[in-house]
Design a protein around this motif. Structure first.
Motif, PDB file in Angstrom:
ATOM      1  N   UNK A 209     -17.340  -2.453  -3.270  1.00  0.00           N
ATOM      2  CA  UNK A 209     -18.729  -2.486  -3.728  1.00  0.00           C
ATOM      3  C   UNK A 209     -18.957  -1.526  -4.887  1.00  0.00           C
ATOM      4  N   UNK A 210     -18.377  -0.346  -4.804  1.00  0.00           N
ATOM      5  CA  UNK A 210     -18.590   0.676  -5.833  1.00  0.00           C
ATOM      6  C   UNK A 210     -17.457   0.725  -6.863  1.00  0.00           C
ATOM      7  N   UNK A 211     -16.575  -0.263  -6.828  1.00  0.00           N
ATOM      8  CA  UNK A 211     -15.465  -0.352  -7.794  1.00  0.00           C
ATOM      9  C   UNK A 211     -14.658   0.937  -7.840  1.00  0.00           C
ATOM     10  N   UNK A 212     -14.349   1.466  -6.658  1.00  0.00           N
ATOM     11  CA  UNK A 212     -13.576   2.697  -6.542  1.00  0.00           C
ATOM     12  C   UNK A 212     -12.110   2.329  -6.333  1.00  0.00           C
ATOM     13  N   UNK A 213     -11.226   2.760  -7.198  1.00  0.00           N
ATOM     14  CA  UNK A 213      -9.810   2.438  -7.020  1.00  0.00           C
ATOM     15  C   UNK A 213      -9.231   3.182  -5.827  1.00  0.00           C
ATOM     16  N   UNK A 214      -8.206   2.614  -5.218  1.00  0.00           N
ATOM     17  CA  UNK A 214      -7.597   3.248  -4.057  1.00  0.00           C
ATOM     18  C   UNK A 214      -6.118   2.903  -3.982  1.00  0.00           C
ATOM     19  N   UNK A 215      -5.401   3.729  -3.269  1.00  0.00           N
ATOM     20  CA  UNK A 215      -3.997   3.476  -2.977  1.00  0.00           C
ATOM     21  C   UNK A 215      -3.799   3.622  -1.480  1.00  0.00           C
ATOM     22  N   UNK A 216      -3.229   2.601  -0.835  1.00  0.00           N
ATOM     23  CA  UNK A 216      -2.923   2.653   0.590  1.00  0.00           C
ATOM     24  C   UNK A 216      -1.442   2.952   0.755  1.00  0.00           C
ATOM     25  N   UNK A 217      -1.143   3.993   1.523  1.00  0.00           N
ATOM     26  CA  UNK A 217       0.231   4.378   1.813  1.00  0.00           C
ATOM     27  C   UNK A 217       0.453   4.236   3.316  1.00  0.00           C
ATOM     28  N   UNK A 218       1.434   3.442   3.708  1.00  0.00           N
ATOM     29  CA  UNK A 218       1.730   3.182   5.118  1.00  0.00           C
ATOM     30  C   UNK A 218       2.948   4.013   5.523  1.00  0.00           C
ATOM     31  N   UNK A 219       2.695   5.111   6.235  1.00  0.00           N
ATOM     32  CA  UNK A 219       3.785   5.999   6.625  1.00  0.00           C
ATOM     33  C   UNK A 219       4.760   5.317   7.576  1.00  0.00           C
ATOM     34  N   UNK A 220       4.261   4.350   8.376  1.00  0.00           N
ATOM     35  CA  UNK A 220       5.135   3.673   9.339  1.00  0.00           C
ATOM     36  C   UNK A 220       6.166   2.784   8.657  1.00  0.00           C
ATOM     37  N   UNK A 221       5.952   2.473   7.391  1.00  0.00           N
ATOM     38  CA  UNK A 221       6.903   1.659   6.620  1.00  0.00           C
ATOM     39  C   UNK A 221       7.839   2.537   5.782  1.00  0.00           C
ATOM     40  N   UNK A 222       7.779   3.843   6.018  1.00  0.00           N
ATOM     41  CA  UNK A 222       8.654   4.745   5.286  1.00  0.00           C
ATOM     42  C   UNK A 222       8.156   5.110   3.907  1.00  0.00           C
ATOM     43  N   UNK A 223       6.910   4.749   3.592  1.00  0.00           N
ATOM     44  CA  UNK A 223       6.371   5.084   2.274  1.00  0.00           C
ATOM     45  C   UNK A 223       6.059   6.580   2.216  1.00  0.00           C
ATOM     46  N   UNK A 224       6.414   7.259   1.126  1.00  0.00           N
ATOM     47  CA  UNK A 224       6.211   8.712   1.055  1.00  0.00           C
ATOM     48  C   UNK A 224       4.755   9.089   0.849  1.00  0.00           C
ATOM     49  N   UNK A 225       4.388  10.228   1.379  1.00  0.00           N
ATOM     50  CA  UNK A 225       3.033  10.771   1.203  1.00  0.00           C
ATOM     51  C   UNK A 225       2.942  11.333  -0.213  1.00  0.00           C
ATOM     52  N   UNK A 226       2.084  10.768  -1.073  1.00  0.00           N
ATOM     53  CA  UNK A 226       2.008  11.254  -2.460  1.00  0.00           C
ATOM     54  C   UNK A 226       1.369  12.650  -2.536  1.00  0.00           C
ATOM     55  N   UNK A 227       1.467  13.244  -3.701  1.00  0.00           N
ATOM     56  CA  UNK A 227       0.809  14.521  -3.957  1.00  0.00           C
ATOM     57  C   UNK A 227      -0.703  14.300  -3.928  1.00  0.00           C
ATOM     58  N   UNK A 228      -1.423  14.887  -2.969  1.00  0.00           N
ATOM     59  CA  UNK A 228      -2.862  14.612  -2.838  1.00  0.00           C
ATOM     60  C   UNK A 228      -3.682  15.132  -4.008  1.00  0.00           C
ATOM     61  N   UNK A 229      -3.109  16.003  -4.813  1.00  0.00           N
ATOM     62  CA  UNK A 229      -3.845  16.577  -5.949  1.00  0.00           C
ATOM     63  C   UNK A 229      -4.085  15.561  -7.060  1.00  0.00           C
ATOM     64  N   UNK A 230      -3.467  14.387  -6.945  1.00  0.00           N
ATOM     65  CA  UNK A 230      -3.656  13.329  -7.936  1.00  0.00           C
ATOM     66  C   UNK A 230      -4.775  12.367  -7.539  1.00  0.00           C
ATOM     67  N   UNK A 231      -5.490  12.661  -6.454  1.00  0.00           N
ATOM     68  CA  UNK A 231      -6.488  11.733  -5.919  1.00  0.00           C
ATOM     69  C   UNK A 231      -7.839  12.422  -5.743  1.00  0.00           C
ATOM     70  N   UNK A 232      -8.887  11.612  -5.776  1.00  0.00           N
ATOM     71  CA  UNK A 232     -10.243  12.159  -5.661  1.00  0.00           C
ATOM     72  C   UNK A 232     -10.595  12.515  -4.226  1.00  0.00           C
ATOM     73  N   UNK A 233      -9.926  11.889  -3.265  1.00  0.00           N
ATOM     74  CA  UNK A 233     -10.150  12.162  -1.844  1.00  0.00           C
ATOM     75  C   UNK A 233      -9.007  11.549  -1.054  1.00  0.00           C
ATOM     76  N   UNK A 234      -8.836  12.030   0.174  1.00  0.00           N
ATOM     77  CA  UNK A 234      -7.822  11.490   1.077  1.00  0.00           C
ATOM     78  C   UNK A 234      -8.514  11.048   2.361  1.00  0.00           C
TER      79      UNK A 234
END
Length: 237
Positions: free
Chosen positions: A25-50
């Motif tokens: 609704x607010x055209x806010x970009x997002x990235x979904x990371x699924x830890x159960x699939x072995x995807x790494x936790x990105x550096x949170x400092x690159x994001x507006x919120x977690x």
């Protein structure tokens, strides 16, 4: 355009629910990371919120994935990055903030407690004054799905309490929140959980679906309002 919101999944079937509609609704970009699939936790400092969702794991797990998650949340707190943790995401927040995660004396599952009374949370005085609950009442209906709870220390504010597991909503620092219940719940999420979650599989599915149908309008309003309020706190909208 703001930096994207980072959404952390602990397991694939516990998705962002109502949050997805709000971000669209607010055209806010997002990235979904699924830890159960072995995807790494990105550096949170690159994001507006977690925003961290629920899952069957425990914040007390000693595996590398959980240790990395807890150390990353410590960075989030040190950097004052806006954080919202739901269910397990709340417990990992408390654990990273040096609180404790313990087994519930009474497991909370579904819309009703073992006494047959609907699960609710009651805002504390701090909760009533907190921006996360703007435009909402002092008592909120909730859906629960957890077997662990948290014990707090003096640096963690208690914003809402429950009848069985007392510590239901917390705040760490100014912009890090944890919510034990599932305000993000949608009919689609509920249906998928009924066939996957071991605790829900043995319950009366017809009653769960009927109950959610009866309260869905109010429940959606509550969940959407809380998530929108968090995005305001995070200065994203």
């Amino acid at each position: 355009m703001p930096r994207p919101v980072l959404i952390i999944q602990h397991v694939t079937h516990e998705g962002p629910g109502l949050l997805s509609d709000l971000l669209e609704k607010y055209s806010i970009p997002s990235l979904i990371v699924d830890l159960s699939r072995g995807e790494p936790y990105p550096d949170p400092r690159h994001y507006s919120a977690v925003i961290t969702l629920g899952g069957p794991q425990s914040a007390n797990d000693l595996n590398e994935v959980m240790r990395n998650e807890l150390s990353t949340i410590e960075i989030i707190l040190q950097e004052n990055i806006p954080y919202l943790g739901i269910c397990l995401g709340m417990q990992t927040l408390v654990k990273a903030a040096k609180g404790e995660v313990t087994t519930c004396s009474t497991k909370e599952t579904g819309f009703f407690g073992p006494d047959g009374i609907p699960f609710t949370v009651d805002l504390t005085l701090q909760g009533i004054e907190d921006s996360l609950f703007n435009d909402l009442g002092k008592r909120l209906r909730v859906f629960q799905l957890h077997g662990e709870t948290v014990a707090l220390h003096n640096g963690i504010s208690l914003l809402a309490t429950g009848k069985f597991c007392k510590n239901q909503v917390v705040r760490v620092s100014n912009r890090a929140y944890g919510i034990q219940s599932h305000f993000e719940l949608t009919p689609q999420l509920l249906l998928s959980w009924l066939s996957i979650d071991n605790d829900l599989r043995i319950m009366d599915h017809a009653q769960l679906i009927e109950t959610f149908h009866d309260i869905h309008v109010d429940y959606k309003h509550t969940g959407t309002t809380i998530l929108k309020n968090f995005l305001h706190v995070a200065e994203i909208i």
